[in-house]
Structure formats: C-alpha cells, structure tokens
Design a protein around this motif. Structure first.
Motif, PDB file in Angstrom:
ATOM      1  N   PHE A   1       4.773   7.289   4.375  1.00  0.00           N
ATOM      2  CA  PHE A   1       4.338   7.426   5.709  1.00  0.00           C
ATOM      3  C   PHE A   1       2.982   7.227   6.406  1.00  0.00           C
ATOM      4  CE2 PHE A   1       3.577  11.044   8.723  1.00  0.00           C
ATOM      5  CZ  PHE A   1       4.226  10.237   9.860  1.00  0.00           C
ATOM      6  N   ALA A   2       3.392   6.767   7.791  1.00  0.00           N
ATOM      7  CA  ALA A   2       2.453   5.704   8.046  1.00  0.00           C
ATOM      8  C   ALA A   2       2.348   6.731   9.708  1.00  0.00           C
ATOM      9  CB  ALA A   2       2.372   4.497   8.220  1.00  0.00           C
ATOM     10  N   ALA A   3       1.473   7.446   9.745  1.00  0.00           N
ATOM     11  CA  ALA A   3       1.700   8.208  11.692  1.00  0.00           C
ATOM     12  C   ALA A   3       1.358   7.709  12.537  1.00  0.00           C
ATOM     13  CB  ALA A   3       0.444   9.486  11.159  1.00  0.00           C
ATOM     14  N   LYS A   4       0.587   6.289  12.830  1.00  0.00           N
ATOM     15  CA  LYS A   4       0.575   5.386  13.718  1.00  0.00           C
ATOM     16  C   LYS A   4       0.452   3.954  12.653  1.00  0.00           C
ATOM     17  CE  LYS A   4      -2.482   4.134  17.615  1.00  0.00           C
ATOM     18  NZ  LYS A   4      -3.838   4.326  18.295  1.00  0.00           N
ATOM     19  N   LEU A   5       0.898   3.381  13.421  1.00  0.00           N
ATOM     20  CA  LEU A   5       1.097   0.968  12.815  1.00  0.00           C
ATOM     21  C   LEU A   5       0.140   0.639  13.964  1.00  0.00           C
ATOM     22  CD1 LEU A   5       1.443  -1.452  10.104  1.00  0.00           C
ATOM     23  CD2 LEU A   5       3.609  -0.184  11.494  1.00  0.00           C
ATOM     24  N   GLU A   6      -0.742   0.135  13.760  1.00  0.00           N
ATOM     25  CA  GLU A   6      -1.341  -0.699  14.776  1.00  0.00           C
ATOM     26  C   GLU A   6      -0.924  -2.566  14.958  1.00  0.00           C
ATOM     27  OE1 GLU A   6      -4.699   0.074  17.621  1.00  0.00           O
ATOM     28  OE2 GLU A   6      -4.725   1.679  16.339  1.00  0.00           O
ATOM     29  N   VAL A   7      -0.527  -3.206  14.843  1.00  0.00           N
ATOM     30  CA  VAL A   7      -0.588  -4.924  14.748  1.00  0.00           C
ATOM     31  C   VAL A   7      -1.017  -5.182  15.556  1.00  0.00           C
ATOM     32  CG1 VAL A   7       0.512  -6.345  13.909  1.00  0.00           C
ATOM     33  CG2 VAL A   7       0.862  -3.854  12.636  1.00  0.00           C
ATOM     34  N   SER A   8      -2.215  -6.434  14.958  1.00  0.00           N
ATOM     35  CA  SER A   8      -2.061  -7.154  15.856  1.00  0.00           C
ATOM     36  C   SER A   8      -2.859  -8.730  16.029  1.00  0.00           C
ATOM     37  CB  SER A   8      -3.960  -6.812  17.016  1.00  0.00           C
ATOM     38  OG  SER A   8      -4.636  -6.905  15.976  1.00  0.00           O
ATOM     39  N   GLY A   9      -2.456  -9.558  16.204  1.00  0.00           N
ATOM     40  CA  GLY A   9      -2.739 -10.956  15.994  1.00  0.00           C
ATOM     41  C   GLY A   9      -1.020 -11.896  16.400  1.00  0.00           C
ATOM     42  N   SER A  10      -0.228 -12.529  15.230  1.00  0.00           N
ATOM     43  CA  SER A  10      -0.080 -13.587  15.493  1.00  0.00           C
ATOM     44  C   SER A  10       0.785 -13.418  14.504  1.00  0.00           C
ATOM     45  CB  SER A  10       0.053 -14.910  15.908  1.00  0.00           C
ATOM     46  OG  SER A  10       0.617 -15.264  15.886  1.00  0.00           O
ATOM     47  N   GLY A  11       2.124 -13.508  13.895  1.00  0.00           N
ATOM     48  CA  GLY A  11       3.113 -14.029  12.965  1.00  0.00           C
ATOM     49  C   GLY A  11       2.483 -12.516  11.716  1.00  0.00           C
TER      50      GLY A  11
ATOM     51  N   PHE B   1       0.740  -1.227   0.124  1.00  0.00           N
ATOM     52  CA  PHE B   1      -0.143  -0.103  -0.057  1.00  0.00           C
ATOM     53  C   PHE B   1       0.927   1.190  -0.065  1.00  0.00           C
ATOM     54  CE2 PHE B   1      -2.664  -2.978   1.812  1.00  0.00           C
ATOM     55  CZ  PHE B   1      -3.879  -3.075   1.113  1.00  0.00           C
ATOM     56  N   SER B   2       0.293   2.894  -0.257  1.00  0.00           N
ATOM     57  CA  SER B   2       0.752   3.337  -0.459  1.00  0.00           C
ATOM     58  C   SER B   2       0.086   5.017   0.407  1.00  0.00           C
ATOM     59  CB  SER B   2       1.095   4.349  -1.450  1.00  0.00           C
ATOM     60  OG  SER B   2       1.437   3.691  -2.638  1.00  0.00           O
ATOM     61  N   SER B   3       1.069   5.248   1.488  1.00  0.00           N
ATOM     62  CA  SER B   3       0.950   5.362   2.486  1.00  0.00           C
ATOM     63  C   SER B   3       1.132   7.287   2.055  1.00  0.00           C
ATOM     64  CB  SER B   3       1.185   5.279   3.726  1.00  0.00           C
ATOM     65  OG  SER B   3       0.071   6.448   5.012  1.00  0.00           O
ATOM     66  N   ASP B   4       1.276   8.433   3.062  1.00  0.00           N
ATOM     67  CA  ASP B   4       0.736   9.835   2.926  1.00  0.00           C
ATOM     68  C   ASP B   4       0.658  10.245   4.020  1.00  0.00           C
ATOM     69  OD1 ASP B   4      -1.589  10.230   2.533  1.00  0.00           O
ATOM     70  OD2 ASP B   4      -1.268  11.510   0.945  1.00  0.00           O
ATOM     71  N   GLY B   5       0.862   9.819   5.126  1.00  0.00           N
ATOM     72  CA  GLY B   5       0.853  10.630   6.285  1.00  0.00           C
ATOM     73  C   GLY B   5      -0.298   9.578   7.563  1.00  0.00           C
ATOM     74  N   GLY B   6      -1.126   8.501   6.919  1.00  0.00           N
ATOM     75  CA  GLY B   6      -2.847   8.453   8.102  1.00  0.00           C
ATOM     76  C   GLY B   6      -2.231   7.396   8.776  1.00  0.00           C
ATOM     77  N   ASN B   7      -3.002   6.147   8.898  1.00  0.00           N
ATOM     78  CA  ASN B   7      -3.081   5.067  10.251  1.00  0.00           C
ATOM     79  C   ASN B   7      -3.269   4.162   9.372  1.00  0.00           C
ATOM     80  OD1 ASN B   7      -2.833   7.334  12.078  1.00  0.00           O
ATOM     81  ND2 ASN B   7      -4.891   7.088  12.778  1.00  0.00           N
ATOM     82  N   ALA B   8      -2.497   2.928  10.209  1.00  0.00           N
ATOM     83  CA  ALA B   8      -2.354   1.544   9.063  1.00  0.00           C
ATOM     84  C   ALA B   8      -2.958   0.121  10.122  1.00  0.00           C
ATOM     85  CB  ALA B   8      -1.185   1.596   8.475  1.00  0.00           C
ATOM     86  N   THR B   9      -3.703  -0.483  10.159  1.00  0.00           N
ATOM     87  CA  THR B   9      -4.136  -1.444  11.107  1.00  0.00           C
ATOM     88  C   THR B   9      -4.049  -2.939   9.965  1.00  0.00           C
ATOM     89  OG1 THR B   9      -5.774   0.563  12.346  1.00  0.00           O
ATOM     90  CG2 THR B   9      -5.400  -1.951  12.824  1.00  0.00           C
ATOM     91  N   VAL B  10      -2.879  -3.689  11.133  1.00  0.00           N
ATOM     92  CA  VAL B  10      -3.002  -5.002  11.038  1.00  0.00           C
ATOM     93  C   VAL B  10      -3.831  -5.860  11.356  1.00  0.00           C
ATOM     94  CG1 VAL B  10      -1.729  -6.660   9.638  1.00  0.00           C
ATOM     95  CG2 VAL B  10      -1.098  -4.240   9.000  1.00  0.00           C
ATOM     96  N   SER B  11      -4.374  -6.983  11.341  1.00  0.00           N
ATOM     97  CA  SER B  11      -4.790  -7.450  12.301  1.00  0.00           C
ATOM     98  C   SER B  11      -4.842  -8.311  11.202  1.00  0.00           C
ATOM     99  CB  SER B  11      -5.927  -7.074  12.750  1.00  0.00           C
ATOM    100  OG  SER B  11      -7.650  -6.922  12.065  1.00  0.00           O
ATOM    101  N   GLY B  12      -4.846  -9.714  12.231  1.00  0.00           N
ATOM    102  CA  GLY B  12      -5.273 -11.546  11.729  1.00  0.00           C
ATOM    103  C   GLY B  12      -3.102 -12.274  11.892  1.00  0.00           C
ATOM    104  N   VAL B  13      -3.857 -13.050  10.685  1.00  0.00           N
ATOM    105  CA  VAL B  13      -2.463 -14.574  11.782  1.00  0.00           C
ATOM    106  C   VAL B  13      -1.565 -14.162  10.091  1.00  0.00           C
ATOM    107  CG1 VAL B  13      -2.140 -16.511  12.063  1.00  0.00           C
ATOM    108  CG2 VAL B  13      -3.837 -15.743  12.550  1.00  0.00           C
ATOM    109  N   ASN B  14      -0.064 -13.961   9.964  1.00  0.00           N
ATOM    110  CA  ASN B  14       0.521 -13.988   9.187  1.00  0.00           C
ATOM    111  C   ASN B  14       0.262 -13.398   7.499  1.00  0.00           C
ATOM    112  OD1 ASN B  14       1.880 -16.945  10.255  1.00  0.00           O
ATOM    113  ND2 ASN B  14       0.553 -18.115   9.533  1.00  0.00           N
ATOM    114  N   ASN B  15      -0.177 -12.386   7.886  1.00  0.00           N
ATOM    115  CA  ASN B  15       0.196 -11.553   6.757  1.00  0.00           C
ATOM    116  C   ASN B  15       1.453 -10.665   6.433  1.00  0.00           C
ATOM    117  OD1 ASN B  15      -2.873 -10.963   6.319  1.00  0.00           O
ATOM    118  ND2 ASN B  15      -2.746 -10.814   8.537  1.00  0.00           N
TER     119      ASN B  15
END
Length: 127
Positions: free
Chosen positions: A71-81, A50-64
C-alpha cells in the motif's frame, strides 16, 4: 569487559536495525532510496521493486519501470515514459508526459484513487 562486549553488541544491533529500514542505491541510472515508509526513485531506466506499507512513493525521471508491492498512501510520478505498478494506492499525482500507473485497488469510497494530472498522455488504470 562483559559490559563493553554487551554495549558493543547492542550498538551493532541498533545499527543493523537502522540499516534495514533505510537503503539507498546509486547507479548509472540515478538513485533509489527507501527511508522508513517512503520510497524515492530518480533517474533513467530503473527497473526495481519495492515493498510499501502506507508510505509515500516518488518516481521522477525517464523510462523507469517500478513495482510497489503493498500500500502506498500517495504516489507521485514526474518526468516522461515512467510506468509504475502498485497494489493499493489512495492518491496519484502525475506530471510530465506519457507516465502510466497501474493499480489493483484503492481504499477510497469509490474504489478509485484520487488523481491529479498535469501534462500530456498520462494515465491511471485499474489492472
């Protein structure tokens, strides 16, 4: 007749512009959505960029495996692997187990993103 044609072209153009800013992909892996500046990935086994220009990114799940160019202002990652590669990030929030974030730079004074980690085996590394 001309007014109707012009109005139709205008509405189609507005619709195409809106469609370019928002996209959603549904697959057997789950969903991935980009709405304006924000990116949301949820599911199992996504391999996307993905391309980002200052927004937020959320990744949740498994093995992504997610690459965020820009630029990502805030990156949230939850899950496993999950593994996330990001060019530039200010804040990283990790929850779960064995999630990895690799970043190139951070605009903070220290040059490192602000990190919040909950779980086991999570890591954030400069690459």
């Amino acid at each position: 007749m001309k007014k109707t044609l012009i109005a139709s072209i205008l509405f189609i153009g507005i619709g195409l512009t809106h469609a370019q800013k928002n996209s959603e992909t549904n697959s057997e892996f789950g969903t991935s959505t980009k709405k304006g500046k924000n990116i949301e990935i949820d599911g199992v086994g996504h391999k996307q960029s993905f391309s980002s220009d200052g927004g937020n990114a959320t990744v949740s799940g498994v093995n992504n495996v997610i690459t965020i160019n820009g630029f990502a202002a805030k990156l949230e990652v939850s899950g496993s692997g999950n593994t996330v590669y990001v060019d530039k990030v200010t804040r990283v929030v990790l929850e779960g187990t064995t999630n990895k974030v690799f970043y190139r730079e951070s605009p903070t004074k220290t040059g490192k993103p602000n990190i919040s980690t909950t779980g086991v085996g999570n890591s954030v590394q400069k690459k």
